[in-house]
Scaffold this motif. Structure first.
Motif, PDB file in Angstrom:
ATOM      1  N   ILE A 122     -10.092  -3.969   1.967  1.00 52.88           N
ATOM      2  CA  ILE A 122     -10.736  -4.501   3.170  1.00 52.88           C
ATOM      3  C   ILE A 122     -12.190  -4.847   2.833  1.00 52.88           C
ATOM      4  CG2 ILE A 122     -11.467  -3.980   5.527  1.00 52.88           C
ATOM      5  CD1 ILE A 122      -9.056  -2.128   5.758  1.00 52.88           C
ATOM      6  N   PRO A 123     -12.588  -6.095   3.020  1.00 55.88           N
ATOM      7  CA  PRO A 123     -13.949  -6.470   2.639  1.00 55.88           C
ATOM      8  C   PRO A 123     -14.997  -5.834   3.555  1.00 55.88           C
ATOM      9  CG  PRO A 123     -12.842  -8.299   3.731  1.00 55.88           C
ATOM     10  CD  PRO A 123     -11.811  -7.230   3.536  1.00 55.88           C
ATOM     11  N   ARG A 124     -16.190  -5.737   3.063  1.00 56.11           N
ATOM     12  CA  ARG A 124     -17.289  -5.185   3.860  1.00 56.11           C
ATOM     13  C   ARG A 124     -17.464  -5.994   5.139  1.00 56.11           C
ATOM     14  NH1 ARG A 124     -21.851  -4.104  -0.894  1.00 56.11           N
ATOM     15  NH2 ARG A 124     -20.580  -2.609  -2.105  1.00 56.11           N
ATOM     16  N   GLY A 125     -17.645  -5.301   6.231  1.00 59.11           N
ATOM     17  CA  GLY A 125     -17.860  -5.958   7.514  1.00 59.11           C
ATOM     18  C   GLY A 125     -16.588  -6.358   8.229  1.00 59.11           C
ATOM     19  N   SER A 126     -15.436  -6.101   7.631  1.00 57.97           N
ATOM     20  CA  SER A 126     -14.176  -6.507   8.251  1.00 57.97           C
ATOM     21  C   SER A 126     -13.685  -5.469   9.249  1.00 57.97           C
ATOM     22  CB  SER A 126     -13.101  -6.709   7.189  1.00 57.97           C
ATOM     23  OG  SER A 126     -11.830  -6.847   7.789  1.00 57.97           O
ATOM     24  N   ARG A 127     -13.218  -5.962  10.400  1.00 61.64           N
ATOM     25  CA  ARG A 127     -12.553  -5.117  11.400  1.00 61.64           C
ATOM     26  C   ARG A 127     -11.226  -5.736  11.829  1.00 61.64           C
ATOM     27  NH1 ARG A 127     -15.895  -2.538   9.589  1.00 61.64           N
ATOM     28  NH2 ARG A 127     -17.551  -1.281  10.558  1.00 61.64           N
ATOM     29  N   ARG A 165      -6.327  -0.694   8.408  1.00 58.60           N
ATOM     30  CA  ARG A 165      -7.401   0.256   8.133  1.00 58.60           C
ATOM     31  C   ARG A 165      -7.133   0.942   6.800  1.00 58.60           C
ATOM     32  NH1 ARG A 165      -9.331  -2.452  11.339  1.00 58.60           N
ATOM     33  NH2 ARG A 165     -10.156  -1.974  13.421  1.00 58.60           N
ATOM     34  N   ALA A 166      -8.170   1.480   6.185  1.00 53.74           N
ATOM     35  CA  ALA A 166      -8.004   2.205   4.930  1.00 53.74           C
ATOM     36  C   ALA A 166      -6.971   3.316   5.109  1.00 53.74           C
ATOM     37  CB  ALA A 166      -9.339   2.793   4.485  1.00 53.74           C
ATOM     38  N   GLY A 167      -6.085   3.447   4.142  1.00 49.80           N
ATOM     39  CA  GLY A 167      -5.022   4.433   4.191  1.00 49.80           C
ATOM     40  C   GLY A 167      -3.692   3.877   4.658  1.00 49.80           C
ATOM     41  N   ASP A 168      -3.698   2.676   5.243  1.00 47.62           N
ATOM     42  CA  ASP A 168      -2.443   2.047   5.654  1.00 47.62           C
ATOM     43  C   ASP A 168      -1.631   1.621   4.432  1.00 47.62           C
ATOM     44  OD1 ASP A 168      -3.084   2.352   8.324  1.00 47.62           O
ATOM     45  OD2 ASP A 168      -3.739   0.271   8.611  1.00 47.62           O
ATOM     46  N   VAL A 169      -0.329   1.495   4.645  1.00 41.57           N
ATOM     47  CA  VAL A 169       0.581   1.046   3.587  1.00 41.57           C
ATOM     48  C   VAL A 169       1.438  -0.080   4.140  1.00 41.57           C
ATOM     49  CG1 VAL A 169       2.443   1.672   2.014  1.00 41.57           C
ATOM     50  CG2 VAL A 169       0.649   3.344   2.544  1.00 41.57           C
ATOM     51  N   MET A 170       1.499  -1.195   3.422  1.00 43.41           N
ATOM     52  CA  MET A 170       2.340  -2.331   3.804  1.00 43.41           C
ATOM     53  C   MET A 170       3.543  -2.419   2.874  1.00 43.41           C
ATOM     54  SD  MET A 170      -0.427  -5.389   4.595  1.00 43.41           S
ATOM     55  CE  MET A 170      -1.487  -5.033   3.176  1.00 43.41           C
ATOM     56  N   ASP A 171       4.729  -2.610   3.450  1.00 43.59           N
ATOM     57  CA  ASP A 171       5.957  -2.846   2.692  1.00 43.59           C
ATOM     58  C   ASP A 171       6.535  -4.181   3.119  1.00 43.59           C
ATOM     59  OD1 ASP A 171       6.687  -0.295   1.100  1.00 43.59           O
ATOM     60  OD2 ASP A 171       6.130   0.485   3.071  1.00 43.59           O
ATOM     61  N   LEU A 172       6.745  -5.074   2.145  1.00 43.66           N
ATOM     62  CA  LEU A 172       7.244  -6.419   2.414  1.00 43.66           C
ATOM     63  C   LEU A 172       8.550  -6.634   1.660  1.00 43.66           C
ATOM     64  CD1 LEU A 172       3.934  -6.466   2.137  1.00 43.66           C
ATOM     65  CD2 LEU A 172       4.236  -8.922   2.314  1.00 43.66           C
ATOM     66  N   ALA A 173       9.427  -7.453   2.222  1.00 41.33           N
ATOM     67  CA  ALA A 173      10.663  -7.813   1.536  1.00 41.33           C
ATOM     68  C   ALA A 173      11.116  -9.187   1.980  1.00 41.33           C
ATOM     69  CB  ALA A 173      11.759  -6.780   1.826  1.00 41.33           C
ATOM     70  N   ILE A 174      11.687  -9.931   1.050  1.00 44.04           N
ATOM     71  CA  ILE A 174      12.380 -11.177   1.354  1.00 44.04           C
ATOM     72  C   ILE A 174      13.725 -11.115   0.650  1.00 44.04           C
ATOM     73  CG2 ILE A 174      12.404 -13.682   1.156  1.00 44.04           C
ATOM     74  CD1 ILE A 174       9.416 -13.741   1.295  1.00 44.04           C
ATOM     75  N   GLU A 175      14.739 -11.474   1.369  1.00 47.72           N
ATOM     76  CA  GLU A 175      16.106 -11.417   0.869  1.00 47.72           C
ATOM     77  C   GLU A 175      16.237 -12.100  -0.496  1.00 47.72           C
ATOM     78  OE1 GLU A 175      20.531 -12.841   2.482  1.00 47.72           O
ATOM     79  OE2 GLU A 175      18.707 -13.234   3.650  1.00 47.72           O
ATOM     80  N   GLY A 176      16.675 -11.331  -1.496  1.00 47.25           N
ATOM     81  CA  GLY A 176      16.894 -11.868  -2.830  1.00 47.25           C
ATOM     82  C   GLY A 176      15.661 -11.971  -3.698  1.00 47.25           C
ATOM     83  N   LEU A 177      14.481 -11.724  -3.122  1.00 48.47           N
ATOM     84  CA  LEU A 177      13.230 -11.915  -3.866  1.00 48.47           C
ATOM     85  C   LEU A 177      12.496 -10.618  -4.155  1.00 48.47           C
ATOM     86  CD1 LEU A 177      11.785 -15.127  -2.160  1.00 48.47           C
ATOM     87  CD2 LEU A 177      13.432 -14.938  -4.034  1.00 48.47           C
ATOM     88  N   GLY A 178      13.058  -9.492  -3.756  1.00 53.06           N
ATOM     89  CA  GLY A 178      12.438  -8.224  -4.080  1.00 53.06           C
ATOM     90  C   GLY A 178      11.583  -7.661  -2.964  1.00 53.06           C
ATOM     91  N   ASN A 231      -1.120  -0.409  -0.874  1.00 53.54           N
ATOM     92  CA  ASN A 231      -2.000   0.535  -0.198  1.00 53.54           C
ATOM     93  C   ASN A 231      -3.280  -0.192   0.187  1.00 53.54           C
ATOM     94  OD1 ASN A 231      -0.381   2.968  -0.540  1.00 53.54           O
ATOM     95  ND2 ASN A 231      -0.884   2.793  -2.714  1.00 53.54           N
ATOM     96  N   VAL A 232      -3.817   0.147   1.338  1.00 53.38           N
ATOM     97  CA  VAL A 232      -5.018  -0.507   1.849  1.00 53.38           C
ATOM     98  C   VAL A 232      -6.192   0.448   1.703  1.00 53.38           C
ATOM     99  CG1 VAL A 232      -6.092  -1.561   3.884  1.00 53.38           C
ATOM    100  CG2 VAL A 232      -3.621  -1.800   3.510  1.00 53.38           C
ATOM    101  N   ARG A 233      -7.295  -0.076   1.191  1.00 52.70           N
ATOM    102  CA  ARG A 233      -8.491   0.755   1.036  1.00 52.70           C
ATOM    103  C   ARG A 233      -9.723  -0.070   1.358  1.00 52.70           C
ATOM    104  NH1 ARG A 233     -11.110  -0.319  -3.841  1.00 52.70           N
ATOM    105  NH2 ARG A 233      -9.829  -1.323  -5.469  1.00 52.70           N
ATOM    106  N   ASP A 234     -10.810   0.628   1.656  1.00 49.68           N
ATOM    107  CA  ASP A 234     -12.080  -0.042   1.895  1.00 49.68           C
ATOM    108  C   ASP A 234     -12.701  -0.468   0.564  1.00 49.68           C
ATOM    109  OD1 ASP A 234     -12.095   0.198   4.688  1.00 49.68           O
ATOM    110  OD2 ASP A 234     -12.931   2.222   4.585  1.00 49.68           O
ATOM    111  N   ASP A 235     -13.548  -1.498   0.612  1.00 48.21           N
ATOM    112  CA  ASP A 235     -14.282  -1.905  -0.571  1.00 48.21           C
ATOM    113  C   ASP A 235     -15.301  -0.829  -0.911  1.00 48.21           C
ATOM    114  OD1 ASP A 235     -15.049  -3.442  -2.663  1.00 48.21           O
ATOM    115  OD2 ASP A 235     -15.785  -5.124  -1.501  1.00 48.21           O
ATOM    116  N   ASP A 236     -15.500  -0.611  -2.173  1.00 46.62           N
ATOM    117  CA  ASP A 236     -16.445   0.426  -2.619  1.00 46.62           C
ATOM    118  C   ASP A 236     -17.879   0.015  -2.327  1.00 46.62           C
ATOM    119  OD1 ASP A 236     -14.316   1.909  -3.581  1.00 46.62           O
ATOM    120  OD2 ASP A 236     -14.435   1.004  -5.569  1.00 46.62           O
TER     121      ASP A 236
END
Length: 282
Positions: free
Chosen positions: A114-119, A259-272, A277-282
């Motif tokens: 997540i870039p600085r200043g992003s909400r 938000r930092a700590g979130d996890v996204m799982d994506l799938a498309i049929e036949g494509l994997g 993991n989502v984190r804030d920029d250092d």
């Protein structure tokens, strides 16, 4: 075929996933999975290889972006009728085009930062199309013959940057890590109908997006033909073809963003599958 690029960021090696799911090293046959390897002749040469003759890769290496040296990363906006409806916007007359900076591209399972200043950082599962042979002024009927293969793209978007910092959507689409691509490139011959693929995206185990490429406003063939009237599409160019409904900005009564700590799982049929993991920029 399923073609991959594996290893540390910036030092990825070319590979192939065999029919048993084993990662095989292609380094003896080509330097990288780039546009030069994705021509018809290049893919035919790879198909002629016996996967069992290729060295098996041990361990669990990182999967990098499935295409290296991307020339153009083109994206299509509002390309699903049900997504346009959830945003309250009209169906476009022609494909809406914006670009994502190549520096946003990361591997399928790399962190999203997540870039600085992003909400208002949001998710978008999309079908990615990788060009294999140059396309200029091509017809819809011929368009798919210029495709090397397909992959998953997460068109991560910062909505305030996109809509309220003036200028083009590119501002909200091009932040570092906002383009997870892969895990592999599935060649065209293994995807009989790109307009019949199921897409899903979960955030923290909750299903947010469920869709099918059947509800695209503009098909893959129409998109390629349209873009080729405007510019030459080159081998290794990537087109991200739009997202189905369920983005965070469309959630009622109150939008939900990453938000930092979130996890996204994506799938498309036949494509994997992808997982970030989502984190804030250092």
């Amino acid at each position: 075929m399923k073609l991959v690029r594996y290893g540390e960021a910036g030092s990825e090696k070319p590979g192939m996933i065999d029919s048993a799911g084993t990662l095989r090293d292609l380094s003896a046959h080509l330097d990288d999975i780039t546009g030069a390897a994705l021509s018809g002749a290049g893919l035919d040469a790879l198909r002629a290889l016996d996967p069992a003759s290729l060295p098996a890769v041990t361990g669990n290496p990182r999967m990098g972006p499935c295409v290296g040296g991307i020339g153009k990363f083109l994206c299509i906006g509002l390309n699903y009728s049900d997504h346009a409806a959830e945003t309250g916007q009209d169906i476009p007359e022609h494909p809406i085009l914006f670009f994502k900076a190549n520096s946003a591209v990361v591997g399928a399972n790399d962190d999203v930062v997540i870039p600085r200043g992003s909400r208002h950082t949001d998710w978008e599962v999309e079908l990615g199309v990788v060009i294999g042979t140059a396309a200029k002024y091509v017809s819809e009927e011929d368009a798919l013959n210029h495709v090397a293969g397909y992959c998953i793209v997460n068109d991560v978007s910062e909505r305030r940057f996109q809509m309220h910092l003036s200028g083009q959507w590119t501002k909200g689409k091009s932040c570092d890590t906002f383009g997870p691509t892969g895990p592999w490139l599935v060649t065209r011959d293994e995807v009989p109908d790109p307009q019949n693929l199921a897409l899903t995206l979960d955030v923290n185990g909750t299903r947010r997006q469920t869709g099918t490429t059947a509800t695209m406003i503009f098909t893959v063939a129409q998109i390629i033909s349209h873009l080729s009237q405007l510019m030459t599409l080159h081998p290794g160019d990537v087109i991200s073809t739009g997202t189905p409904p369920g983005v965070g900005a469309g959630i009622k009564p109150k939008p939900v963003f990453l938000r930092a700590g979130d996890v996204m799982d994506l799938a498309i049929e036949g494509l994997g599958q992808q997982r970030q993991n989502v984190r804030d920029d250092d």
